[in-house]
Write an enzyme that holds these catalytic residues in place. Structure first.
Site, PDB file in Angstrom:
ATOM      1  N   GLU A 182       0.820  -1.218   0.000  1.00  0.00           N
ATOM      2  CA  GLU A 182       0.000   0.000   0.000  1.00  0.00           C
ATOM      3  C   GLU A 182       0.854   1.267   0.000  1.00  0.00           C
ATOM      4  O   GLU A 182       0.611   2.193   0.759  1.00  0.00           O
ATOM      5  CB  GLU A 182      -0.948   0.012   1.205  1.00  0.00           C
ATOM      6  N   GLU A 250      -7.022  -7.348  -0.963  1.00  0.00           N
ATOM      7  CA  GLU A 250      -7.608  -7.220   0.383  1.00  0.00           C
ATOM      8  C   GLU A 250      -9.060  -6.813   0.248  1.00  0.00           C
ATOM      9  O   GLU A 250      -9.360  -5.646   0.003  1.00  0.00           O
ATOM     10  CB  GLU A 250      -6.857  -6.177   1.226  1.00  0.00           C
TER      11      GLU A 250
END
Ligand code: NAG
Ligand code: NAG
Ligand code: NAG
Ligand code: NAG
Ligand code: NAG
Ligand code: NAG
Ligand code: NAG
Ligand code: NAG
Ligand code: NAG
Ligand code: NAG
Length: 849
Positions: A182, A250
């Site tokens: 991320e 995710e």
């Protein structure tokens, strides 16, 4: 004889050689990951090995497989594996290779997210604090010290995997790896951007021969694939090149729990809706984050303010039990989508047909052989009836029906046919006092004898330092402990009136207990939104010398470590004493004494040997007194159900069983009140429960840590609590509930292409060793409500309870067809009816446990 023995040996060798050769070459194209050039639809779930015990792994993995997963995804936890520079730990629940081998043995693949920055709500996001404390280091940015350390660790892990034949082409389970995590959010910083591109190229240079991914990194350079993380929007996400597959790394099955906040959850129907939309829009890989969340043992919880539970409302709960209906509903979804796999992958035509204002059909086909249709109702409030291909279909609000043959419904995302389980935590019964009906039994840890030891307030050893105010806590403790004492003294002249004295402390992070002249005064704690708090406390000072001691503590280091901003912790000051006749006294400008950690930690009071280092008091244990160590012994409970400590009567601290830390505890911290009242329909992506209650009352005690007799339990209580209220509890199924409508799709096990005969069924099942003991509610007709609470509707067949009792009570499992003939006659012929049942499970006395 000899000949046949030789033949067997030869066969074994052949098989082994075959397995090496059969390793798949993994590539990708727009359709998905390619296994020897063939794309596959992949369902994946995150299971983090350090958040459970090796004894739990096999069952977690087999429940993942049974739930329809193809892939297990895990991070690699750098700061756990390398606690000191160059000293590695791959033992116990850090035995990564053992975990990966179990996944392989189960026939599943692995997505290895090396990071090595991982976030994961893990302490310091998985980065080593020893690295952060080096001179001139910059975390996750164009910094040679950080980059070298990160490259060394990544290389070590990749080499370890190669050496053990863990990659797919070697016959191993790893089909995909991840570098960084991320990072895209920090892209504006040019140094950070340079680092991200370097990280991608460094990873490519490691020659893993499996694809690398970077999640939330829109500019991931070729051949690295950028992937989506999020609650929703998997359908509209597009990778940064048309030849890259669309992957969702995710998809949140719930959310993490933090202290002071209520417990988050997410309905299964909402998740299923998002997954269906993703696969309808060319998605090929979805990973549930988390599939099993587990526990932040010891001081591994990050944050700050992550709770010790990392349950996440995942399909498998913290204790390894199925979280129903979530696990079962997703399993049924996976089966339905797999029935469409050939069409989804080899689609040559794709037509979107409007069926109503908010309803449509997506029809995918590969010539005339394969056809799959997805009927969507995007109206979030109302169900709809649509005509498609000459048939009529009922679509609940905000739902998608999956028709693997363009005709027969295999699954609808909003129609949950899996039962809802309600779990209970009941006092564990001691194995040394066998239970028999009518005989007294004794709960484990209910009023045991406690020994206790009082932790000194302030300086306790020679390791203290004196310096100016106010030193940063991580630099002092090196994160070897949560605790740092900040101590100073004030002289008050004899004629001073101290009645109005108040102490002001600015910027306390994450929490602190204040003591004046050895007496506890107050606790201040921040929360995840704002870890920094102020203290304004009236002080009871005396004339002469006064000692001010502040026990400052961390509650997990920042897990979202950002390159340009690392949170400082401890007391930052200024510290001002107000209300004296001479005006404000600036205590920050005087000298302070610093003591790292607690005496009891130094003496290792939590271990069997260490606990012999002090004289424990055997008098009745003090209640509600700050900084007390408590210890007791207990025997294992009779059952093999998962265990937890109920710490409702305690304040804040840490607990150990047989020397192993079950984590920080903080049951006195209450969840804020407002969010729970919002309710939670199937449309909601994130809901909350437990407002106004303890943020975490129960703390998982792994069964593997318990011996039959003589288990040592030690607690450090910081604030004040009552150990007499502590119990060991077992987690088990209390009630099961299901509601099935007559127009539900047929159960998947009886699904057949082009079949028309389909009678919906209601199925109930208690845990192994249990039986259905009573029927709490049963109505065939138009029952109102949901599994939280049902009531009879205007249409109700009186005979329902009798029929359900006959079919279910005394059995572990029962199945009822949802049709009027099951109940003799039809209570209201024109209406669509449903069968709703709530039943209790209890341990079957005739089965030995
Ligand atoms: C990255 O660091 C290297 C070496 O310190 C330096 O030469 C280079 O200019 C830096 N790049 C950026 C974009 O900051
Ligand atoms: C990767 O392969 C390249 C080209 O064969 C080689 O130069 C390089 O040394 C290899 N790197 C590793 C870490 O094996
Ligand atoms: C899916 O892929 C097809 C073929 O490449 C393309 O025409 C279509 O627009 C894609 N759909 C979505 C939602 O990305
Ligand atoms: C897709 O089509 C190819 C070529 O016809 C075939 O070999 C493959 O098995 C098909 N894939 C699936 C999942 O049916
Ligand atoms: C089915 O899909 C495969 C792979 O995309 C393609 O080669 C084949 O022509 C398709 N069959 C028909 C009848 O469209
Ligand atoms: C304490 O504060 C009160 C209210 O402001 C004031 O009336 C009183 O004089 C103060 N006492 C001292 C000793 O300063
Ligand atoms: C208190 O003292 C500290 C350290 O000398 C100084 O930085 C700070 O500005 C002072 N604060 C006030 C309010 O005087
Ligand atoms: C505990 O103490 C005994 C006796 O001093 C010693 O032999 C043993 O190694 C110690 N165990 C640990 C874990 O320190
Ligand atoms: C425990 O002690 C604190 C501080 O002395 C006090 O505020 C609190 O009311 C006490 N709680 C109980 C249950 O006695
Ligand atoms: C169940 O019904 C209750 C009461 O009507 C409501 O508050 C709750 O949100 C519903 N739960 C679900 C999951 O639909």
């Amino acid at each position: 004889m000899e000949r046949s023995a030789f033949a067997i040996v030869a066969t074994v060798v052949m098989v082994m050689v075959m397995m090496r050769v059969e390793g798949s070459i993994i590539g990708y194209d727009a359709r998905g990951l390619l296994f020897d050039k063939q794309p596959k639809l992949l369902f994946s779930g995150s299971i983090h090995y350090p958040r459970s015990t090796p004894e739990m792994w096999e069952s977690l993995i087999s429940n993942a497989k049974e739930g329809g997963l193809d892939v297990v995804q895990t991070y690699v936890f750098w700061n756990a594996h390398e606690p000191e520079e160059g000293k590695y730990n791959f033992e116990g629940n850090l035995d990564l290779l053992k975990f990966l081998n179990l996944v392989k043995e189960a026939g599943l693949y692995v997505n290895l997210r090396i990071g090595p920055f991982i976030n994961a709500e893990w302490n310091f996001g998985g980065l080593p604090v020893w690295l952060y404390l080096q001179d001139n280091v910059g975390m996750r940015t164009n910094n040679t010290i950080f980059m070298k350390a990160m490259q060394d660790f990544t290389t070590k892990i990749v080499q370890m995997m190669k050496d053990q034949n863990m990659f797919s082409w070697q016959g191993g389970p790893i089909i995909m790896a991840q570098i960084e995590n991320e990072f895209g959010a920090y892209k504006k910083d040019t140094s950070a951007y340079a680092y991200a591109m370097w990280a991608a190229n460094m990873a490519i240079g490691l020659n893993t021969s499996v694809p690398w991914i970077m999640c939330k990194q829109p500019d991931a350079p070729d051949p690295v694939v950028n992937t989506h993380n999020g609650v929703t929007n998997g359908d509209i996400f597009q990778p940064n090149a048309p030849y890259k597959p669309k992957m969702w790394t995710e998809l949140y099955t719930g959310w993490f729990q933090t202290y002071k906040k209520p417990k988050p959850f997410r309905p299964a129907a909402n998740i299923a809706f998002e997954v269906a939309r993703f696969f309808m829009s060319n998605g090929s890989f979805v990973n549930y984050y988390m599939y099993h969340g587990g526990t932040n043992f010891g001081r591994t919880g990050g944050g700050p303010f992550m709770a010790t539970t990392y349950d996440y409302d995942a399909p498998i709960d913290e204790y390894g039990l199925l979280n129903q209906p979530k696990w079962g509903h997703l399993r049924a979804l996976h089966q339905a989508l797999k029935l469409c796999e050939a069409t989804l992958i080899n689609r040559t035509t794709s037509d979107l047909i409007a069926l109503g204002r908010h309803q449509n059909a997506l029809v995918l086909a590969n010539g005339t052989e394969n056809c799959a249709a997805f009927l969507s109702n995007l109206n979030a409030r109302r169900g709809a009836t649509v005509e498609f291909n000459g048939y009529t279909y009922n679509l609940p609000a905000q739902s998608i029906s999956i028709l693997p043959d363009c005709k027969t419904v295999a699954f609808n995302t909003a129609q949950v046919s899996t039962q809802t389980n309600t779990m209970q935590m009941v006092p564990a019964v001691s194995s040394s006092l066998e239970t028999t009906v009518g005989k007294n039994f004794s709960s484990v840890l209910w009023n045991p004898s406690w020994n206790w030891y009082s932790e000194p307030i302030g300086v306790w050893g020679e390791t203290y330092k004196t310096s100016e105010c106010c030193l940063e806590q991580i630099r002092m403790t090196k994160d070897s402990t949560d605790y740092l004492w900040y101590i100073t003294s004030i002289d008050i002249t004899d004629n001073e009136d101290v009645g109005n004295a108040t102490l002001h402390i600015s910027s306390v992070a994450h929490a602190a207990h204040l003591y004046v002249n050895g007496h506890y005064a107050v606790t201040a704690a921040g929360d995840r939104d704002n870890p920094y708090v102020e203290i304004d406390q009236p002080l009871e000072l005396k004339n002469g010398k006064n000692e001010i001691a502040i026990l400052s503590m961390t509650v997990g280091l920042q897990s979202g470590v950002q390159p340009s901003h690392i949170q400082h912790v401890g007391i930052q000051g200024p510290v001002i004493l107000n209300g004296l006749s001479g005006g404000a006294l600036n205590l920050s400008s005087q000298f302070w004494t610093y003591q790292v950690g607690l005496q009891g930690e130094f003496l290792q009071l939590h271990t069997r040997n260490g606990s012999n280092n002090v004289d424990w008091s055997i008098s009745s244990p003090p209640q509600n007194r700050s900084l007390i160590w408590y210890k007791t012994m207990f025997d294992a409970p009779a059952s093999n159900s998962p265990l937890a400590l109920d710490l409702e009567t305690m304040g804040k601290g840490e607990a150990w069983v047989n020397g192993k830390s079950i984590g920080r505890y903080w049951p006195s911290c209450q969840a804020s009140g407002e969010r729970c009242s919002l309710g939670c329909g199937a449309r909601e992506k994130r809901c909350y429960s437990g407002c106004g209650q303890s943020s975490q009352r129960w703390y998982h005690v792994p069964l593997a840590w318990i011996k039959p007799t003589g288990n040592l339990l030690v607690l450090l209580e910081e604030m004040g609590g009552d150990p007499m209220g502590i119990t060991l509890v077992t987690r088990s199924l209390a009630t099961i509930c299901s509601s099935i409508s007559e127009d539900y799709p047929a159960p998947l096990d009886s699904w057949q292409a082009n079949s028309t005969l389909k009678l919906p069924e209601l199925k109930l099942e208690c845990d192994a060793g249990q039986q259905i003991s009573s029927i709490v509610f049963a109505s065939y007709g138009t029952p109102r409500g949901n599994c939280s609470k049902f009531r009879k509707g205007p249409c109700h067949a009186e005979i329902t309870t009798k029929i359900v009792k006959q079919a279910c009570v005394g059995r572990r499992t029962c199945t009822l067809q949802v049709t009027s003939s099951t109940f003799g006659n039809d209570p209201c012929p024109i209406q669509i009816k449903a069968l709703a049942v709530i039943a209790s499970c209890s341990w079957n006395p005739s089965l030995t446990r």
